[in-house]
Design a protein around this motif. Structure first.
Motif, PDB file in Angstrom:
ATOM      1  N   LEU A  12      36.148   5.632  12.541  1.00 20.45           N
ATOM      2  CA  LEU A  12      37.585   5.758  12.767  1.00 20.45           C
ATOM      3  C   LEU A  12      38.189   4.406  13.141  1.00 20.45           C
ATOM      4  O   LEU A  12      39.297   4.062  12.692  1.00 20.45           O
ATOM      5  CB  LEU A  12      37.847   6.778  13.873  1.00 20.45           C
ATOM      6  CG  LEU A  12      39.314   6.999  14.252  1.00 20.45           C
ATOM      7  CD1 LEU A  12      40.121   7.504  13.055  1.00 20.45           C
ATOM      8  CD2 LEU A  12      39.428   7.963  15.430  1.00 20.45           C
ATOM      9  N   ALA A  13      37.473   3.623  13.943  1.00 24.59           N
ATOM     10  CA  ALA A  13      37.976   2.309  14.343  1.00 24.59           C
ATOM     11  C   ALA A  13      38.114   1.381  13.136  1.00 24.59           C
ATOM     12  O   ALA A  13      38.968   0.488  13.119  1.00 24.59           O
ATOM     13  CB  ALA A  13      37.027   1.690  15.378  1.00 24.59           C
ATOM     14  N   ASN A  17      42.496   5.693  10.470  1.00 26.90           N
ATOM     15  CA  ASN A  17      43.154   6.818   9.796  1.00 26.90           C
ATOM     16  C   ASN A  17      42.174   7.987   9.806  1.00 26.90           C
ATOM     17  O   ASN A  17      41.052   7.869   9.294  1.00 26.90           O
ATOM     18  CB  ASN A  17      43.527   6.438   8.357  1.00 26.90           C
ATOM     19  CG  ASN A  17      44.260   7.556   7.643  1.00 26.90           C
ATOM     20  OD1 ASN A  17      43.642   8.527   7.215  1.00 26.90           O
ATOM     21  ND2 ASN A  17      45.580   7.402   7.498  1.00 26.90           N
ATOM     22  N   PHE A  18      42.592   9.126  10.392  1.00 23.30           N
ATOM     23  CA  PHE A  18      41.689  10.256  10.532  1.00 23.30           C
ATOM     24  C   PHE A  18      41.258  10.824   9.184  1.00 23.30           C
ATOM     25  O   PHE A  18      40.117  11.232   9.000  1.00 23.30           O
ATOM     26  CB  PHE A  18      42.357  11.348  11.380  1.00 23.30           C
ATOM     27  CG  PHE A  18      42.180  11.140  12.857  1.00 23.30           C
ATOM     28  CD1 PHE A  18      41.104  11.698  13.524  1.00 23.30           C
ATOM     29  CD2 PHE A  18      43.094  10.382  13.586  1.00 23.30           C
ATOM     30  CE1 PHE A  18      40.934  11.504  14.889  1.00 23.30           C
ATOM     31  CE2 PHE A  18      42.941  10.187  14.938  1.00 23.30           C
ATOM     32  CZ  PHE A  18      41.857  10.745  15.607  1.00 23.30           C
ATOM     33  N   THR A  19      42.209  10.874   8.227  1.00 18.65           N
ATOM     34  CA  THR A  19      41.887  11.462   6.920  1.00 18.65           C
ATOM     35  C   THR A  19      40.812  10.656   6.211  1.00 18.65           C
ATOM     36  O   THR A  19      39.818  11.201   5.713  1.00 18.65           O
ATOM     37  CB  THR A  19      43.143  11.551   6.052  1.00 18.65           C
ATOM     38  OG1 THR A  19      44.128  12.351   6.726  1.00 18.65           O
ATOM     39  CG2 THR A  19      42.818  12.165   4.699  1.00 18.65           C
ATOM     40  N   ARG A  20      41.016   9.326   6.154  1.00 20.55           N
ATOM     41  CA  ARG A  20      40.029   8.490   5.465  1.00 20.55           C
ATOM     42  C   ARG A  20      38.695   8.482   6.208  1.00 20.55           C
ATOM     43  O   ARG A  20      37.625   8.511   5.592  1.00 20.55           O
ATOM     44  CB  ARG A  20      40.569   7.067   5.320  1.00 20.55           C
ATOM     45  CG  ARG A  20      41.748   6.936   4.356  1.00 20.55           C
ATOM     46  CD  ARG A  20      41.973   5.479   3.966  1.00 20.55           C
ATOM     47  NE  ARG A  20      42.264   4.650   5.134  1.00 20.55           N
ATOM     48  CZ  ARG A  20      43.489   4.412   5.612  1.00 20.55           C
ATOM     49  NH1 ARG A  20      44.548   4.993   5.016  1.00 20.55           N
ATOM     50  NH2 ARG A  20      43.698   3.623   6.649  1.00 20.55           N
ATOM     51  N   ALA A  28      35.210  17.676   8.304  1.00 21.48           N
ATOM     52  CA  ALA A  28      36.622  18.066   8.318  1.00 21.48           C
ATOM     53  C   ALA A  28      37.375  17.227   9.333  1.00 21.48           C
ATOM     54  O   ALA A  28      36.832  16.816  10.363  1.00 21.48           O
ATOM     55  CB  ALA A  28      36.751  19.554   8.652  1.00 21.48           C
ATOM     56  N   GLN A  29      38.657  16.962   9.028  1.00 18.92           N
ATOM     57  CA  GLN A  29      39.466  16.135   9.938  1.00 18.92           C
ATOM     58  C   GLN A  29      39.561  16.741  11.338  1.00 18.92           C
ATOM     59  O   GLN A  29      39.453  16.009  12.326  1.00 18.92           O
ATOM     60  CB  GLN A  29      40.867  15.926   9.345  1.00 18.92           C
ATOM     61  CG  GLN A  29      41.748  15.009  10.187  1.00 18.92           C
ATOM     62  CD  GLN A  29      43.055  14.692   9.498  1.00 18.92           C
ATOM     63  OE1 GLN A  29      43.131  14.616   8.277  1.00 18.92           O
ATOM     64  NE2 GLN A  29      44.119  14.524  10.284  1.00 18.92           N
ATOM     65  N   PRO A  30      39.769  18.090  11.506  1.00 19.98           N
ATOM     66  CA  PRO A  30      39.815  18.639  12.859  1.00 19.98           C
ATOM     67  C   PRO A  30      38.531  18.411  13.639  1.00 19.98           C
ATOM     68  O   PRO A  30      38.560  18.180  14.854  1.00 19.98           O
ATOM     69  CB  PRO A  30      40.073  20.132  12.614  1.00 19.98           C
ATOM     70  CG  PRO A  30      40.763  20.188  11.293  1.00 19.98           C
ATOM     71  CD  PRO A  30      40.113  19.109  10.494  1.00 19.98           C
ATOM     72  N   ALA A  31      37.387  18.458  12.948  1.00 17.89           N
ATOM     73  CA  ALA A  31      36.104  18.226  13.622  1.00 17.89           C
ATOM     74  C   ALA A  31      36.022  16.798  14.141  1.00 17.89           C
ATOM     75  O   ALA A  31      35.532  16.543  15.251  1.00 17.89           O
ATOM     76  CB  ALA A  31      34.954  18.517  12.675  1.00 17.89           C
ATOM     77  N   LEU A  32      36.505  15.848  13.350  1.00 17.50           N
ATOM     78  CA  LEU A  32      36.515  14.456  13.800  1.00 17.50           C
ATOM     79  C   LEU A  32      37.417  14.299  15.013  1.00 17.50           C
ATOM     80  O   LEU A  32      37.057  13.632  15.994  1.00 17.50           O
ATOM     81  CB  LEU A  32      36.980  13.544  12.660  1.00 17.50           C
ATOM     82  CG  LEU A  32      37.180  12.072  13.020  1.00 17.50           C
ATOM     83  CD1 LEU A  32      35.889  11.445  13.535  1.00 17.50           C
ATOM     84  CD2 LEU A  32      37.697  11.297  11.802  1.00 17.50           C
TER      85      LEU A  32
END
Length: 292
Positions: A12-13, A17-20, A28-32
């Motif tokens: 993420l760093a 961007n959470f999606t990428r 899945a994005q919610p899991a991240l």
């Protein structure tokens, strides 16, 4: 800290961007998002600032990202070292040659092992068969090239092959003039130069049984190794049996090598080891030796 959370956060760093980041991590994005929040709760600090188009790292987040990369790199390196040790690529193999077998199959096997397993630390030494057996029984060697037969039931000896036993004679000796094979009868009374029996009792007795089966040789001189033995032959002190490979490798001037009549005398070469030892590097050597 949880290594999985650290790996998620470093991706993420990098993406900000959470999606990428979720796509790269195949989650899945919610899991991240849940894992990042769990990491923030664990550390007691905010690591990111969310925005409409992405996110930015907080000051603490910058430190966590930097430290996480180092921790993950060290963890990966540790996993690789452990896997290599399990596979036998790391570690140490203490191996001994027998003096009469340098060159030929022994050197070929060691060269192949070095090429196939370069990360194994190979410690080599050279000694007579009896000395190598003593070190094996004491646990100071993992394996040793030897001349069988061995009087050591605790050890296993993997056969590596046989070679013909030749007779070295002085260049001016009557036997040097003959081109035909020499009978045992013709060498029955010849003065013989040999190495001490205690260096390799099994091979010593095997040679005598094959070349002087009736009454044994007339040994007039003992020399500590094959080179000194051949030099004594060249000086005219007697004749000497020697393995073909060793004789051609040393190439001492002033001698002639002659073959004996059937049954052709031979000596074997083996790789001795303690079957109770299960070191991975040893098992790799044995596997390669069996394949070859």
């Amino acid at each position: 800290m949880d290594l999985r959370q650290m790996r998620y956060f470093t991706v993420l760093a990098e993406e900000l961007n959470f999606t990428r980041a979720a796509r790269r991590l195949h989650i899945a994005q919610p899991a991240l998002s849940q894992q990042v929040k769990a990491l923030e709760r664990r550390l007691g600090a905010r690591l990111i600032e969310r925005g409409s188009t992405g996110c930015t790292l907080t000051a603490v987040g910058e430190v966590v990202a930097q430290e996480a990369r180092g921790v993950l790199a060290r963890a990966t390196a540790a996993e690789e070292r452990i896997a290599a040790a399990v596979a036998g690529r790391h570690g140490r193999l203490n191996l001994a040659y027998t003096r009469s077998a340098r060159g030929g199959p022994a050197d070929a096997l060691v060269s192949a092992f070095r090429e196939r397993h370069p990360e194994v630390e190979l410690r080599l030494q050279t000694g007579w068969t009896a000395h190598n057996v003593t070190l094996l029984l004491a646990g100071q060697l993992d394996a040793a090239f030897v001349r069988p037969p061995l009087d050591a039931p605790e050890l296993t000896c993997l056969p590596l092959g046989e070679e013909e036993l030749l007779l070295a004679v002085p260049a001016d000796h009557p036997l040097a003039a003959t081109r035909s094979r020499i009978s045992r009868r013709r060498i029955a009374t010849e003065p013989v130069i040999l190495w001490p029996r205690e260096n390799g009792p099994g091979m010593h007795d095997l040679i005598i049984r094959q070349l002087w089966p009736d009454h044994g040789p007339r040994i007039v001189r003992e020399e500590p190794d094959d080179e000194q033995l051949l030099l004594a032959v060249a000086a005219g002190h007697g004749v000497a049996p020697i393995p073909e490979g060793r004789a051609h490798a040393l190439r001492v001037p002033g001698i002639r090598l002659r073959r004996l009549t059937a049954p052709t005398p031979t000596v074997g070469l083996g790789l001795a080891y303690d079957p109770r030892v299960d070191a991975r590097a040893l098992q790799l050597l044995l596997s390669l030796a069996r394949d070859r």
